[in-house]
Design a protein around this motif. Structure first.
Motif, short mmCIF file in Angstrom:
data_model
loop_
_atom_site.label_atom_id
_atom_site.label_comp_id
_atom_site.label_asym_id
_atom_site.label_seq_id
_atom_site.Cartn_x
_atom_site.Cartn_y
_atom_site.Cartn_z
N PHE A 25 10.75 -4.21 -1.48
CA PHE A 25 9.53 -3.90 -0.71
C PHE A 25 9.87 -3.09 0.54
O PHE A 25 9.16 -2.14 0.90
N HIS A 51 5.36 -1.96 4.91
CA HIS A 51 5.81 -2.86 5.97
C HIS A 51 5.54 -2.27 7.34
O HIS A 51 5.61 -1.05 7.54
N LYS A 106 11.01 1.14 0.32
CA LYS A 106 10.11 2.17 -0.20
C LYS A 106 10.22 3.43 0.67
O LYS A 106 10.46 3.34 1.88
#
Length: 510
Positions: A389, A399, A392
């Protein structure tokens, strides 16, 4: 002085662990519990200490970092630099074979290092390494585009481990190595994702044979559950004992607490391309809003120190900065000046079970920021999914604020700064998941990579650290120590500063 203190601490620890009351007994299975499942066991894909800890038992590196933090021979017996420091010649150990019977030789090194050009941590070698030359069966030359000061330390990194060239050749396109075939004292046996990884003794190991028949690395995210498993004898060693529980564990017959140094810095990162963290005043405000000294004292039990730089004091190139003292009034003033209203909401991602008291630290930060008008929504994810996550590319990154740690395992500021703050390392190229970029910092870090004179390198890092500190792309938290525990029947385990529990020469006093 700090480095000497660490060496002394490690030496005392290892001497104490190496003075065995009896002759080591062969056989048996040792179980070590840690908090997070490896995200991968492919040297090109791994990016965390838990994965590195498992891999180092299976696949070895050309050089290694000893327990007293010195670079030493491993699969390469010796090495030499050219006069201009642009050619590194490695002389390889003879008579070593991979677990599948493939010989370890110069060809195997070239195959692995060429494959590493596509690794997550490729910055360790590239783009400085231009070509890899096979001189003869047991000699390899790395040709550099310019001198590269940290290259020996980088070659000790467990992510630059050697796996069988046959395995690499037979790997389907686009697939990762899930069952690594290395040269180490243990061979891969089984991996049940989210539960355990099991390794078995390599009877053909080129060095001292392991005593254990097998080692199991058991995934147990909960600190409390790891403790219970240790107390009941279901595991032999655990990582990250909660500091407040350490005295009780130490007083329990049959158990012992192992305190060891670490080279890890814990931080909260900001995605500086997303509001409100596009504004340096907000980033600085967050640093003033959190009482880091209280976190170290009350949550870590003193097992660490407040960060005064992006790297911790034992790392070459460390340069302390004036701390962001706890000052909620100053934080509020900066937030007001930046136009951030009371009640502003931000999503804060953090891991659980990966670092010492990580969830408790996230909750403490949430409480501190609430006092200055910021509402954090805490979100936790499974470790491998969390890393994916965060990595990216900028256009896809979701985030905004996240908790992470970075172990500067090479003991060189290049590893602790270039990977995290240079603009060339934005995902998916590297680990600058802040999407931070400052031309001055870039220039200084580039110059420090290739400077040969240590004093000049230190000066360059000092300037870079001062600029990073001012820009505040992190909420600078703390560096941590290790508090592990083991049953007294577990002998010969090494609690390495890289945050590994190593069972290479461990045995069970059954």
């Amino acid at each position: 002085m700090a480095r000497k203190a660490l060496v002394l601490m490690v030496s005392v620890l290892l001497v104490g662990m190496a003075v065995w009351a009896q002759t080591p007994k062969p056989g048996g299975e040792m179980i070590i519990a840690f908090g997070t499942d490896p995200e991968s066991l492919d040297p090109n894909k791994i990016s965390s200490a838990p994965a590195g800890m498992v891999l180092t038992h299976i696949a070895e590196t050309l050089l290694f970092m000893t327990e007293d933090l010195e670079v030493a021979p491993l699969l390469a017996e010796s090495w030499a630099f050219s006069e201009d420091s642009k050619v590194l010649t490695l002389y390889l150990r003879k008579g070593v074979v991979f677990h599948d019977g493939t010989p370890f030789d110069a060809h195997a090194v070239k195959v692995n290092l060429e494959r590493f050009r596509k690794a997550i941590f490729r910055f360790l070698l590239y783009p400085r390494v231009e070509t890899i030359e096979v001189v003869d069966e047991y000699t390899v030359r790395l040709h550099l585009d310019m001198p590269f000061a940290p290259i020996l330390a980088h070659l000790t990194h467990n992510f630059v481990a050697m796996v069988s060239p046959r395995q690499i050749a037979e790997l389907p396109e686009g697939k990762d190595i899930m069952e690594p075939v290395g040269t180490g004292p243990f061979k891969f046996d089984k991996w049940v994702r989210g539960e355990y990884v099991r390794l078995v003794k390599n009877p053909d190991y080129w060095g001292d044979k392991p005593y254990l028949d097998s080692v199991v690395f058991k995934v147990v995210p909960s600190d409390a559950t790891r403790l219970v498993l240790l107390e009941t004898g279901e595991v032999h060693a655990i990582m990250r004992v909660p500091p407040l529980d350490a005295p009780r564990v130490a007083a329990t017959p049959g158990l012992e607490v192992v305190r060891a140094p670490s080279v890890r810095t814990i931080y909260i990162g900001f995605n500086v391309t997303k509001p409100p963290f596009t504004d340096v005043r907000v980033r600085q405000a967050f640093n003033y809003a959190v009482d880091k000294e209280a976190i170290v004292k009350e949550i870590l039990g003193g097992a660490g120190g407040v960060s005064d730089a992006p790297i911790m004091p034992l790392i070459f190139g460390y340069s302390p900065q004036p701390p962001y003292k706890y000052d909620p009034e100053k934080a509020e003033a900066l937030l007001k000046e930046a136009g951030i209203p009371k009640g502003y909401k931000i999503t804060f991602h953090h891991p659980t079970g990966r670092y010492m008291m990580d969830a408790a630290i996230a909750e403490a930060v949430q409480a501190y920021l609430r006092e200055v008008g910021i509402e954090l929504e805490l979100v936790t994810m499974e470790w491998a999914a969390y890393l994916a996550f965060l990595r990216k590319p900028v256009a896809e990154a979701a985030h905004v604020m996240f908790l992470l740690g970075w172990g500067c395992v090479t003991l060189d500021a290049d590893y602790g700064l270039f990977a995290l703050f240079h603009s060339s390392q934005w995902p998916t190229a590297g680990w600058n998941i802040l999407f931070y970029g400052n031309p001055t910092v870039d220039r200084l870090l580039e110059q420090a990579r290739v400077a040969v004179d240590p004093a000049a390198r230190k000066d360059l890092y000092s300037q870079a650290i001062a600029q990073i500190w001012q820009d505040a792309p992190w909420l600078f938290l703390h560096y941590e120590g290790q508090i592990n525990a083991q049953r007294t029947v577990a002998k010969g385990l090494v609690h390495h500063p890289r945050e590994y529990i190593l069972a290479h020469k461990a045995w069970l006093d059954r």
